[in-house]
Motif scaffolding. Structure first.
Motif, PDB file in Angstrom:
ATOM      1  N   GLY A 115      10.529  92.603 145.021  1.00 11.87           N
ATOM      2  CA  GLY A 115      11.012  93.958 144.833  1.00 11.87           C
ATOM      3  C   GLY A 115      11.870  94.516 145.949  1.00 11.87           C
ATOM      4  N   ALA A 116      11.992  93.800 147.066  1.00  9.29           N
ATOM      5  CA  ALA A 116      12.792  94.292 148.188  1.00  9.29           C
ATOM      6  C   ALA A 116      14.281  94.241 147.850  1.00  9.29           C
ATOM      7  CB  ALA A 116      12.521  93.453 149.438  1.00  9.29           C
ATOM      8  N   ARG A 117      15.005  95.308 148.209  1.00  9.34           N
ATOM      9  CA  ARG A 117      16.442  95.356 147.949  1.00  9.34           C
ATOM     10  C   ARG A 117      17.183  94.493 148.966  1.00  9.34           C
ATOM     11  NH1 ARG A 117      20.265  97.867 145.223  1.00  9.34           N
ATOM     12  NH2 ARG A 117      18.768  99.088 144.027  1.00  9.34           N
ATOM     13  N   LEU A 118      18.048  93.604 148.466  1.00  3.74           N
ATOM     14  CA  LEU A 118      18.807  92.695 149.323  1.00  3.74           C
ATOM     15  C   LEU A 118      20.302  93.013 149.331  1.00  3.74           C
ATOM     16  CD1 LEU A 118      17.063  89.317 148.404  1.00  3.74           C
ATOM     17  CD2 LEU A 118      16.604  90.816 150.351  1.00  3.74           C
ATOM     18  N   LEU A 119      20.694  94.042 148.587  1.00  5.50           N
ATOM     19  CA  LEU A 119      22.077  94.491 148.577  1.00  5.50           C
ATOM     20  C   LEU A 119      22.080  96.010 148.629  1.00  5.50           C
ATOM     21  CD1 LEU A 119      25.092  93.559 148.235  1.00  5.50           C
ATOM     22  CD2 LEU A 119      24.823  94.112 145.805  1.00  5.50           C
ATOM     23  N   ALA A 120      22.758  96.561 149.619  1.00  6.48           N
ATOM     24  CA  ALA A 120      22.801  98.010 149.770  1.00  6.48           C
ATOM     25  C   ALA A 120      23.416  98.658 148.534  1.00  6.48           C
ATOM     26  CB  ALA A 120      23.605  98.379 151.020  1.00  6.48           C
ATOM     27  N   GLU A 121      22.950  99.849 148.212  1.00 12.18           N
ATOM     28  CA  GLU A 121      23.406 100.551 147.011  1.00 12.18           C
ATOM     29  C   GLU A 121      24.922 100.713 146.993  1.00 12.18           C
ATOM     30  OE1 GLU A 121      22.566 102.076 143.328  1.00 12.18           O
ATOM     31  OE2 GLU A 121      21.018 101.462 144.767  1.00 12.18           O
ATOM     32  N   ASP A 122      25.499 101.048 148.141  1.00  9.75           N
ATOM     33  CA  ASP A 122      26.947 101.273 148.182  1.00  9.75           C
ATOM     34  C   ASP A 122      27.752  99.982 148.119  1.00  9.75           C
ATOM     35  OD1 ASP A 122      26.445 100.237 150.681  1.00  9.75           O
ATOM     36  OD2 ASP A 122      27.447 101.831 151.800  1.00  9.75           O
ATOM     37  N   ALA A 123      27.070  98.838 148.169  1.00  2.95           N
ATOM     38  CA  ALA A 123      27.779  97.556 148.096  1.00  2.95           C
ATOM     39  C   ALA A 123      27.950  97.073 146.661  1.00  2.95           C
ATOM     40  CB  ALA A 123      27.037  96.498 148.903  1.00  2.95           C
ATOM     41  N   ILE A 124      27.216  97.679 145.732  1.00  4.49           N
ATOM     42  CA  ILE A 124      27.289  97.239 144.333  1.00  4.49           C
ATOM     43  C   ILE A 124      28.712  97.396 143.799  1.00  4.49           C
ATOM     44  CG2 ILE A 124      26.505  97.709 141.981  1.00  4.49           C
ATOM     45  CD1 ILE A 124      23.788  98.503 143.211  1.00  4.49           C
ATOM     46  N   ALA A 125      29.328  98.536 144.073  1.00  4.71           N
ATOM     47  CA  ALA A 125      30.700  98.765 143.614  1.00  4.71           C
ATOM     48  C   ALA A 125      31.661  97.779 144.261  1.00  4.71           C
ATOM     49  CB  ALA A 125      31.121 100.198 143.920  1.00  4.71           C
ATOM     50  N   THR A 126      31.421  97.425 145.516  1.00  5.38           N
ATOM     51  CA  THR A 126      32.286  96.467 146.207  1.00  5.38           C
ATOM     52  C   THR A 126      32.186  95.090 145.559  1.00  5.38           C
ATOM     53  OG1 THR A 126      31.799  97.683 148.240  1.00  5.38           O
ATOM     54  CG2 THR A 126      32.949  95.589 148.475  1.00  5.38           C
ATOM     55  N   VAL A 127      30.973  94.685 145.220  1.00  3.20           N
ATOM     56  CA  VAL A 127      30.776  93.418 144.517  1.00  3.20           C
ATOM     57  C   VAL A 127      31.502  93.450 143.177  1.00  3.20           C
ATOM     58  CG1 VAL A 127      29.081  91.965 143.347  1.00  3.20           C
ATOM     59  CG2 VAL A 127      28.615  92.802 145.647  1.00  3.20           C
ATOM     60  N   ARG A 128      31.305  94.540 142.435  1.00  8.47           N
ATOM     61  CA  ARG A 128      31.902  94.663 141.103  1.00  8.47           C
ATOM     62  C   ARG A 128      33.432  94.675 141.157  1.00  8.47           C
ATOM     63  NH1 ARG A 128      30.061  99.430 139.854  1.00  8.47           N
ATOM     64  NH2 ARG A 128      28.166  98.749 138.785  1.00  8.47           N
ATOM     65  N   ASP A 129      33.985  95.425 142.095  1.00  9.87           N
ATOM     66  CA  ASP A 129      35.434  95.633 142.110  1.00  9.87           C
ATOM     67  C   ASP A 129      36.209  94.566 142.873  1.00  9.87           C
ATOM     68  OD1 ASP A 129      34.832  97.955 140.737  1.00  9.87           O
ATOM     69  OD2 ASP A 129      34.973  99.238 142.511  1.00  9.87           O
ATOM     70  N   GLU A 130      35.599  93.976 143.907  1.00 14.68           N
ATOM     71  CA  GLU A 130      36.350  93.076 144.779  1.00 14.68           C
ATOM     72  C   GLU A 130      35.917  91.609 144.698  1.00 14.68           C
ATOM     73  OE1 GLU A 130      37.019  94.508 148.756  1.00 14.68           O
ATOM     74  OE2 GLU A 130      36.719  96.595 148.155  1.00 14.68           O
ATOM     75  N   LEU A 131      34.613  91.356 144.485  1.00 19.14           N
ATOM     76  CA  LEU A 131      34.135  89.968 144.460  1.00 19.14           C
ATOM     77  C   LEU A 131      34.189  89.366 143.064  1.00 19.14           C
ATOM     78  CD1 LEU A 131      32.932  87.595 146.051  1.00 19.14           C
ATOM     79  CD2 LEU A 131      30.661  88.567 145.621  1.00 19.14           C
ATOM     80  N   LEU A 132      33.772  90.112 142.037  1.00 19.64           N
ATOM     81  CA  LEU A 132      33.732  89.574 140.676  1.00 19.64           C
ATOM     82  C   LEU A 132      35.080  89.034 140.202  1.00 19.64           C
ATOM     83  CD1 LEU A 132      30.840  90.574 140.534  1.00 19.64           C
ATOM     84  CD2 LEU A 132      31.338  91.551 138.283  1.00 19.64           C
ATOM     85  N   PRO A 133      36.194  89.699 140.519  1.00 26.10           N
ATOM     86  CA  PRO A 133      37.479  89.163 140.061  1.00 26.10           C
ATOM     87  C   PRO A 133      37.839  87.805 140.657  1.00 26.10           C
ATOM     88  CG  PRO A 133      37.680  91.498 140.548  1.00 26.10           C
ATOM     89  CD  PRO A 133      36.330  91.065 141.066  1.00 26.10           C
ATOM     90  N   LEU A 134      37.151  87.390 141.708  1.00 24.54           N
ATOM     91  CA  LEU A 134      37.400  86.075 142.318  1.00 24.54           C
ATOM     92  C   LEU A 134      36.518  84.988 141.709  1.00 24.54           C
ATOM     93  CD1 LEU A 134      37.533  87.025 146.128  1.00 24.54           C
ATOM     94  CD2 LEU A 134      39.419  86.982 144.467  1.00 24.54           C
ATOM     95  N   ALA A 135      35.535  85.376 140.905  1.00 25.37           N
ATOM     96  CA  ALA A 135      34.496  84.450 140.454  1.00 25.37           C
ATOM     97  C   ALA A 135      34.989  83.499 139.365  1.00 25.37           C
ATOM     98  CB  ALA A 135      33.280  85.219 139.952  1.00 25.37           C
TER      99      ALA A 135
END
Length: 272
Positions: A115-135
């Motif tokens: 249950g411990a959070r391993l990704l900060a809440e404000d990083a979710i948008a960064t993953v979605r907008d910047e990392l996913l398009p590289l996947a």
């Protein structure tokens, strides 16, 4: 002959308990006959019971790890796991754009088994907008897919819808993992870049020895890609490998125990 051997890279956090993160990635790649290198983005204090604390690496050190790997090794496939916070995600994205490490598997790690959070809440948008398009391949479990798509996934129909939405966000190929379901089989929905879709399934094993399952699947996919497999074949082989690591479990720890990464040897013996 230098660098002729298949090599893969994991970009993730450590697990002091040995069952997940970079530790699971390296074990998985090794068992699938690929040399594993690592860029450590975060260090965790954790075991099978839970995560006590973690610290993100300085961005300068992340950059230097990328450079060190790129200067010496021939990475043929790469994966990301725990990326901790928004600044770390941005640093990883910049380096993935700088260096050609082959196809990218993104495991959008957000919450640990305990249950411990391993990704900060404000990083979710960064993953979605910047990392996913590289996947090349995106491998979320149901809770992660819900966060990324901002929709509720309740059945196979909504799993498929989530897969299409994730592809619209930029990921070329998507696996929506159904491990959090309660059916007798573990069913994952796969949507490929060419529009083909299918399910990969395995009998569900009643066990709490599933720590690091997502890391292991994404690492097995990455290993297969490093050896030259196409995306569909890599996914199918990885699913089979992970199922074997669960079905042939080992007793380690008092909580959510680790997988048996040696199970790959049993699969090879069966194939032989």
């Amino acid at each position: 002959m230098v660098n002729d051997f298949p090599q893969a890279l994991t970009i993730a956090g450590t697990d002091s308990g040995g069952g997940a993160g970079v530790m699971a990635d390296i074990k998985t790649m090794q068992e699938n006959h690929v040399f594993a290198a690592a860029v450590v983005v975060a260090v965790t204090a954790q075991n099978t019971i839970g995560v006590t604390d973690f610290m993100a690496m300085p961005t300068k050190l992340i950059d230097e790890q990328f450079q060190a790997v790129a200067e010496d090794l021939k990475i043929r496939a790469v994966k990301t796991g725990m990326l901790a916070d928004s600044q770390s995600v941005k640093t990883v994205v910049a380096n993935l754009q700088k260096y050609d490490f082959g196809p990218l598997t993104v495991d959008p790690v957000m919450i640990a088994k305990g249950g411990a959070r391993l990704l900060a809440e404000d990083a979710i948008a960064t993953v979605r907008d910047e990392l996913l398009p590289l996947a090349t391949i995106l491998t979320p479990n149901l809770p992660e897919a819900e966060v990324l798509t901002e929709m509720h996934i309740r059945d196979e129909a909504t799993m498929q819808l989530a897969g299409h939405r994730l592809q619209e966000l930029g990921a070329k190929n998507v696996i929506v993992k159904g491990g959090h379901e309660t059916s007798d089989t573990a069913n994952d929905f796969v949507l490929l870049e060419n529009g083909e879709s299918f399910w990969v399934s395995a009998p569900r094993v009643e066990t709490n020895r599933t720590h690091g399952t997502g890391d292991t699947l994404s690492s097995a996919i990455t290993a297969e890609l490093a050896k030259g497999a196409d995306v569909k074949t890599a996914i199918q082989r990885a699913k089979r490998y992970v199922s074997a690591t669960i079905a042939n479990g080992i007793e380690v720890g008092h909580g959510h125990g680790p997988l048996n990464h040696w199970a790959g040897r049993q699969l090879k013996e069966e194939d032989d």
